[in-house]
Motif scaffolding. Structure first.
Motif, PDB file in Angstrom:
ATOM      1  N   ALA B  20     -39.303  -8.006  35.455  1.00 48.19           N
ATOM      2  CA  ALA B  20     -38.239  -8.255  36.427  1.00 48.19           C
ATOM      3  C   ALA B  20     -38.669  -9.265  37.477  1.00 48.19           C
ATOM      4  N   ARG B  21     -37.657  -9.854  38.131  1.00 47.20           N
ATOM      5  CA  ARG B  21     -37.891 -10.738  39.278  1.00 47.20           C
ATOM      6  C   ARG B  21     -37.402 -10.018  40.530  1.00 47.20           C
ATOM      7  N   PRO B  22     -37.865 -10.461  41.710  1.00 48.54           N
ATOM      8  CA  PRO B  22     -37.496  -9.725  42.935  1.00 48.54           C
ATOM      9  C   PRO B  22     -35.990  -9.587  43.104  1.00 48.54           C
ATOM     10  N   GLN B  23     -35.225 -10.591  42.670  1.00 53.50           N
ATOM     11  CA  GLN B  23     -33.778 -10.549  42.916  1.00 53.50           C
ATOM     12  C   GLN B  23     -33.005  -9.785  41.842  1.00 53.50           C
ATOM     13  N   ASP B  24     -33.695  -9.329  40.772  1.00 50.53           N
ATOM     14  CA  ASP B  24     -32.979  -8.667  39.677  1.00 50.53           C
ATOM     15  C   ASP B  24     -32.505  -7.265  40.073  1.00 50.53           C
ATOM     16  N   ARG B  25     -31.303  -6.919  39.585  1.00 51.04           N
ATOM     17  CA  ARG B  25     -30.795  -5.543  39.766  1.00 51.04           C
ATOM     18  C   ARG B  25     -30.794  -4.897  38.391  1.00 51.04           C
ATOM     19  N   PRO B  26     -31.200  -3.627  38.316  1.00 53.54           N
ATOM     20  CA  PRO B  26     -31.259  -2.973  36.988  1.00 53.54           C
ATOM     21  C   PRO B  26     -29.908  -3.062  36.273  1.00 53.54           C
ATOM     22  N   PRO B  27     -29.890  -3.503  35.018  1.00 49.24           N
ATOM     23  CA  PRO B  27     -28.617  -3.579  34.289  1.00 49.24           C
ATOM     24  C   PRO B  27     -28.041  -2.187  34.063  1.00 49.24           C
ATOM     25  N   ALA B  28     -26.721  -2.076  34.239  1.00 47.92           N
ATOM     26  CA  ALA B  28     -26.075  -0.771  34.083  1.00 47.92           C
ATOM     27  C   ALA B  28     -26.133  -0.316  32.627  1.00 47.92           C
ATOM     28  N   ASP B  29     -25.955  -1.264  31.711  1.00 45.96           N
ATOM     29  CA  ASP B  29     -26.032  -0.943  30.288  1.00 45.96           C
ATOM     30  C   ASP B  29     -27.120  -1.813  29.665  1.00 45.96           C
ATOM     31  N   PRO B  30     -28.351  -1.308  29.653  1.00 42.14           N
ATOM     32  CA  PRO B  30     -29.485  -2.155  29.244  1.00 42.14           C
ATOM     33  C   PRO B  30     -29.328  -2.741  27.847  1.00 42.14           C
ATOM     34  N   ARG B  31     -28.780  -1.971  26.888  1.00 39.76           N
ATOM     35  CA  ARG B  31     -28.652  -2.495  25.522  1.00 39.76           C
ATOM     36  C   ARG B  31     -27.644  -3.640  25.473  1.00 39.76           C
ATOM     37  N   ARG B  32     -26.561  -3.466  26.196  1.00 37.95           N
ATOM     38  CA  ARG B  32     -25.554  -4.514  26.223  1.00 37.95           C
ATOM     39  C   ARG B  32     -26.081  -5.766  26.916  1.00 37.95           C
ATOM     40  N   TRP B  33     -26.869  -5.514  27.944  1.00 37.68           N
ATOM     41  CA  TRP B  33     -27.490  -6.645  28.659  1.00 37.68           C
ATOM     42  C   TRP B  33     -28.360  -7.457  27.700  1.00 37.68           C
ATOM     43  N   LEU B  34     -29.106  -6.778  26.869  1.00 36.16           N
ATOM     44  CA  LEU B  34     -29.981  -7.482  25.924  1.00 36.16           C
ATOM     45  C   LEU B  34     -29.160  -8.254  24.893  1.00 36.16           C
ATOM     46  N   LEU B  35     -28.193  -7.588  24.284  1.00 36.70           N
ATOM     47  CA  LEU B  35     -27.418  -8.237  23.219  1.00 36.70           C
ATOM     48  C   LEU B  35     -26.557  -9.371  23.776  1.00 36.70           C
ATOM     49  N   GLY B  36     -26.088  -9.199  25.020  1.00 31.76           N
ATOM     50  CA  GLY B  36     -25.269 -10.243  25.642  1.00 31.76           C
ATOM     51  C   GLY B  36     -26.040 -11.547  25.827  1.00 31.76           C
ATOM     52  N   GLN B  37     -27.364 -11.445  25.869  1.00 31.20           N
ATOM     53  CA  GLN B  37     -28.172 -12.656  26.055  1.00 31.20           C
ATOM     54  C   GLN B  37     -28.014 -13.612  24.880  1.00 31.20           C
ATOM     55  N   MET B  38     -27.622 -13.075  23.722  1.00 31.70           N
ATOM     56  CA  MET B  38     -27.449 -13.950  22.555  1.00 31.70           C
ATOM     57  C   MET B  38     -26.317 -14.948  22.798  1.00 31.70           C
ATOM     58  N   ASP B  39     -25.331 -14.551  23.609  1.00 34.78           N
ATOM     59  CA  ASP B  39     -24.217 -15.469  23.886  1.00 34.78           C
ATOM     60  C   ASP B  39     -24.560 -16.454  24.999  1.00 34.78           C
ATOM     61  N   ARG B  40     -25.567 -16.130  25.792  1.00 36.28           N
ATOM     62  CA  ARG B  40     -25.848 -16.962  26.963  1.00 36.28           C
ATOM     63  C   ARG B  40     -27.064 -17.861  26.781  1.00 36.28           C
ATOM     64  N   PHE B  41     -27.808 -17.672  25.685  1.00 40.92           N
ATOM     65  CA  PHE B  41     -29.071 -18.403  25.496  1.00 40.92           C
ATOM     66  C   PHE B  41     -28.828 -19.915  25.390  1.00 40.92           C
ATOM     67  N   ALA B  42     -29.643 -20.669  26.099  1.00 38.80           N
ATOM     68  CA  ALA B  42     -29.557 -22.136  26.026  1.00 38.80           C
ATOM     69  C   ALA B  42     -30.759 -22.668  25.255  1.00 38.80           C
ATOM     70  N   PRO B  43     -30.526 -23.287  24.082  1.00 39.58           N
ATOM     71  CA  PRO B  43     -31.672 -23.817  23.323  1.00 39.58           C
ATOM     72  C   PRO B  43     -32.435 -24.882  24.111  1.00 39.58           C
ATOM     73  N   ARG B  44     -31.737 -25.620  24.957  1.00 39.64           N
ATOM     74  CA  ARG B  44     -32.422 -26.638  25.741  1.00 39.64           C
ATOM     75  C   ARG B  44     -32.065 -26.444  27.212  1.00 39.64           C
ATOM     76  N   PRO B  45     -32.713 -25.482  27.870  1.00 39.77           N
ATOM     77  CA  PRO B  45     -32.389 -25.197  29.271  1.00 39.77           C
ATOM     78  C   PRO B  45     -32.901 -26.305  30.191  1.00 39.77           C
ATOM     79  N   ALA B  46     -32.526 -26.209  31.453  1.00 42.71           N
ATOM     80  CA  ALA B  46     -32.874 -27.256  32.418  1.00 42.71           C
ATOM     81  C   ALA B  46     -34.368 -27.564  32.416  1.00 42.71           C
ATOM     82  N   ALA B  47     -35.188 -26.521  32.336  1.00 41.92           N
ATOM     83  CA  ALA B  47     -36.631 -26.728  32.424  1.00 41.92           C
ATOM     84  C   ALA B  47     -37.154 -27.592  31.279  1.00 41.92           C
TER      85      ALA B  47
END
Lengths: 383, 469
Positions: B20-47
């Motif tokens: 976790a990072r200092p600003q993170d809040r625990p996800p209410a539905d941890p499994r959904r939070w994990l699977l939802g990352q598949m829709d948000r992943f950026a193959p070429r992020p800013a960094a």
């Protein structure tokens, strides 16, 4: 018709001279003997380390790889040492280096990772055992301060196991503040795994003293450091160093020449660094398997089977090559491809280790390599 | 949020993510939070926006290669570094700089990531298809491999990931494929007719694809299968710097040269593959990707990575089934992974690798990343220099290899160094946020008792909670 020649260059063969050595009886206090295991990772080419120049088929198989061997030092009339092994040759000339050729572990496939796993665990099937034979050896030695130590940041497989061992490699990180060290000890007090690792680390750092090295890139300095960590009453008794860069698939002479020279520098520095303790030291140099007898399409060699191993030390009956030479004719090659294995590497390791620490050879073999149904070699050391 | 929910949130953060990072809040539905990352992943992020494409890396390699060839022509036999020209030294410096900034960019991407589960999968696959480079000439290729061959395919089909990763110029160069030539190819025949020494087969890539990338070792293939596959692979090479007239571009820096290809039907694991040129090797890769042994191999490694060094057979079986029944659809395998109760057991199941510990440390403190040279130095000293595992098998994933005395000492030293440049106001409070419901009383006591904020921060990074997940 396979023509085989038994070679025992430079020494008589030894019969059943000492099945039970008299030394065994009074091995009670902590051992003063030291063992250094140098693993050559990547499959070292035994036919290059110790070229069988007396074999009539060698030139046809690998002429492009043989430059420089004409003037290379000979071990007996049949073998020539790699030209970059100058310090090893000096040991051979003074009878302190013994070579075993045509050796292989129980492994008969060609994966580095499986091969190294077997060489280190001493098992018959890769990844079946979690502990290594060096760790099991610690269990055979008189208890006390006897220490196992890896000259690396992490513990290699051969030293892993139930008996606690240290690991150490010089680093460029600034040493942690003394007050922090004490607090970390307190932080780990309730965590058995971390506190045991932490105590080992503190002990080894204390032993290493003020090391000015920052890494292990210089082979000569690495050898000197290994020697210093094995010296004295508190020094490590079972030590392991990893040698890398042996996987010579392409342009072999250049790449291998550098790796061999580095190994030679390391071994030379171990010998001179140990001083009088050299007479109480056994160095075993071995690799997971050898390489193809023929040069490949890219000026290198591919994964093979039998290779060569080295035993060094003040008590080694050296200056000779232990071999039951399989021959290099096409029909004599293993699978028409590799030097055929004729000596079990485990029998050499167990035999030498048993003689070195004055242990019962059969029991040593059964402990280090539990499933190998072979007899330990005898007469490798002066006992 | 209480009890079990809190524990699941902590597991989603550390076991599936990178802490976790200092600003993170625990996800209410941890499994959904994990699977939802598949829709948000950026193959070429800013960094990673500024990193090279494969084609750029090849252009750079060719420039250096040309300079070196020129030197060898004008100064024959002078191979050593001592004879490097200023231009060559300059190019080497650029190569080293590119490597150092790429490692830093990778770290930045991991530390900033809002999709840490998918970043973990990127690192998992980069290690599965490991490249290890020490030579300066080729240093550009390891980052390029991960950023261009791995990242775009982690959420796709395994077969596509396999072809992209195993035939990428970086892998071809690493495993000598670019030099492998059919012993009966027109090229070799021509050389032999001219009395030149024949070039030949190199089976390195074929072996590692079977042993490491797909089937797994001891899964039933033979030396003969390796050699046959190596023959099928001949002709595949790198596009862009070995100017062969007949080279056909195959995309992503790959090329195919018909004259290098070994003619004839190949037989691999009992199946015949007619000579279809470049498609011959692809047909074998298709079958390797779909082989049951591959499903088992991948399932075992994934389970080991997320659920512990000795994952339960039932879990491996479910991942294997998800892989096999979907023809290697990776998101389906990840869904089976997240759905596995074995991955959600209480208490730590893995000892962190140095890279993972460094990412988690930087995330935990929320401080700006140190300079590229410092990040690289830390990873070197921690025993895990990025993209240099030393072998195509990649870094080992088991605790025995990482939980070692000297390695632990180095983490404590590195942690102190990181702590010195961090600014945390209240370390015990931060620790309670990072490990909701999981911070040990002994650790908390030591953090409170520390004599300075810096020391308390260093103790947090050294704590058992930071070492395992």
């Amino acid at each position: 018709m396979i023509q085989r020649r038994s070679l025992l260059v430079g020494a008589a063969s030894f019969g059943a001279a000492s099945l039970i050595s008299p030394v065994i009886a009074h091995a009670a206090a902590e051992t003063d003997q030291r063992l250094l295991f140098v693993i050559q990772r990547g499959a070292a080419d035994g036919l290059a380390l110790l070229a069988p120049v007396g074999d009539p088929h060698l030139t046809a198989l690998r002429e492009p790889l043989l430059k420089g061997y004409d003037a290379a030092p000979r071990i007996g009339s049949f073998f020539a040492l790699h030209p970059a092994l100058g310090q090893v040759n000096a040991m051979a000339q003074s009878g302190e280096a013994l070579f075993a050729h045509g050796v292989a572990s129980a492994y008969r496939d060609r994966s580095h990772f499986d091969g190294q796993n077997l060489l280190e665990t001493g098992g018959l099937r890769a990844y079946e055992r979690r502990d290594g034979w060096l760790n099991r050896l610690l269990g055979l030695l008189p208890t006390g301060e006897t220490r196992g130590l890896a000259l690396s940041t992490t513990v290699p497989q051969a030293l892993q196991g139930p008996r606690p061992v240290g690991s150490y490699a010089p680093s460029a990180l600034p040493d942690a503040d003394g007050a922090l060290i004490d607090r970390v000890s307190a932080l780990y007090a309730g965590d058995p795994q971390l506190s045991s690792l932490w105590q080992e680390a503190l002990q080894t750092r204390g032993m290493a003293g003020n090391v000015t090295l920052k890494n292990l890139r210089n082979a000569q300095q690495t050898g000197a450091l290994a020697a210093s960590l094995m010296q004295g009453p508190k020094g490590a008794r079972v030590m392991m160093v990893e040698s890398e860069g042996w996987d010579s698939h392409a342009n072999q002479p250049g790449q291998l020449g550098r790796t061999v020279a580095a190994l030679d520098a390391l071994l030379g520095a171990v010998r001179s660094g140990l001083g009088a303790d050299w007479n109480r030291t056994l160095v075993i140099v071995a690799t997971e398997f050898g390489r193809t007898a023929r040069v490949n399409g890219t000026g290198g060699t591919d994964h093979g089977t039998a290779s060569a191993a080295m035993l060094l030390g003040g008590r080694v009956r050296g200056g000779r090559v232990l071999a039951d030479w399989p021959g290099l004719a096409a029909s004599q090659l293993y699978q028409d491809r590799d030097l055929a294995p004729t000596i079990a590497l485990e029998s050499v390791i167990a035999g030498a280790v048993a003689e070195h620490f004055a242990l019962d050879p059969a029991h040593t073999l059964a402990t280090l390599f539990p499933e190998r149904k072979i007899a330990p070699r005898e007469g490798l050391l002066r006992v | 949020m209480h009890g079990a929910a809190m524990q699941d949130a902590a597991i989603a953060w550390s076991r599936f993510g990178s802490g976790a990072r200092p600003q993170d809040r625990p996800p209410a539905d941890p499994r959904r939070w994990l699977l939802g990352q598949m829709d948000r992943f950026a193959p070429r992020p800013a960094a990673l926006a500024q990193t090279d494409t494969t084609d750029q890396a090849i252009v750079q390699y060719k420039i250096l290669d040309d300079v070196q060839r020129e030197r060898r022509k004008t100064m024959p036999g002078k191979n050593s570094e001592a004879f490097q020209t200023e231009r060559e030294k300059d190019l080497n410096r650029q190569g080293r700089e590119f490597y150092v900034t790429s490692v830093h960019a990778r770290m930045a991407a991991a530390v900033e990531s809002e999709t840490p589960f998918i970043e973990r999968l990127v690192h998992f696959w980069a290690n599965h298809f490991a490249i290890s480079y020490g030579r300066l000439q080729t240093m550009r290729f390891a980052p390029v491999h991960e950023f261009n061959a791995i990242r775009p395919h982690v959420l796709g089909n395994f077969r596509d990931l396999l072809v992209a990763a195993s035939l990428h110029p970086a892998m071809q160069m690493f495993l000598d494929q670019a030099q492998s030539i059919g012993p009966n190819s027109p090229f070799t025949r021509r050389r032999e007719n001219r009395g030149q020494p024949g070039a030949g087969l190199n089976e390195n890539l074929a072996r590692e694809i079977m042993e490491l990338h797909t089937l797994g070792v001891r899964s039933g293939y033979s030396q003969q299968d390796v050699t046959e596959f190596a023959r099928a692979l001949t002709g595949w090479t790198v596009d862009g710097f070995r100017r062969m007239r007949t080279l056909q571009p195959m995309g992503e820096g790959r090329g195919y040269v018909p004259e290098l290809h070994e003619p004839g039907t190949r037989r691999v694991m009992g199946k015949a593959y007619p000579d279809t040129g470049p498609k011959q090797a692809l047909a074998i890769l298709d079958d390797l990707a779909a082989h049951p042994a591959t499903a088992k191999h991948v399932a075992t490694k994934l389970a080991q990575h997320f659920a512990g060094d000795d994952p339960p057979a039932a879990m491996i079986g479910r991942l294997e089934m998800a892989f096999a029944s979907t023809g290697g659809d990776l998101p389906s395998v990840y869904r089976a992974l997240v759905a596995s109760p074995e991955a959600w057991v209480a208490g730590p199941v893995k000892f962190l690798q140095p890279w993972e510990w460094a990412v988690a440390s930087f995330r935990a403190l929320g401080a700006p990343l140190p300079a590229p040279a410092v990040v690289n130095g830390l990873l070197d000293q921690l025993g895990q220099p990025t993209w240099k595992p030393g072998s195509p098998a990649g870094w080992t994933d088991k605790a025995e290899a990482w939980a070692a005395p000297d390695a632990l000492m180095r983490r404590v030293e590195a942690g102190e160094r990181i702590a010195r440049s961090a600014q945390v106001e209240d370390v015990p409070a931060l620790a309670e946020k990072l490990f909701p419901g999981g911070l040990g009383a002994a650790t908390l006591a030591q953090l409170r008792r520390a004599e300075s904020v810096t020391q308390s921060t260093a103790l947090l990074l050294a704590s058992p909670e930071m070492m395992r997940r």
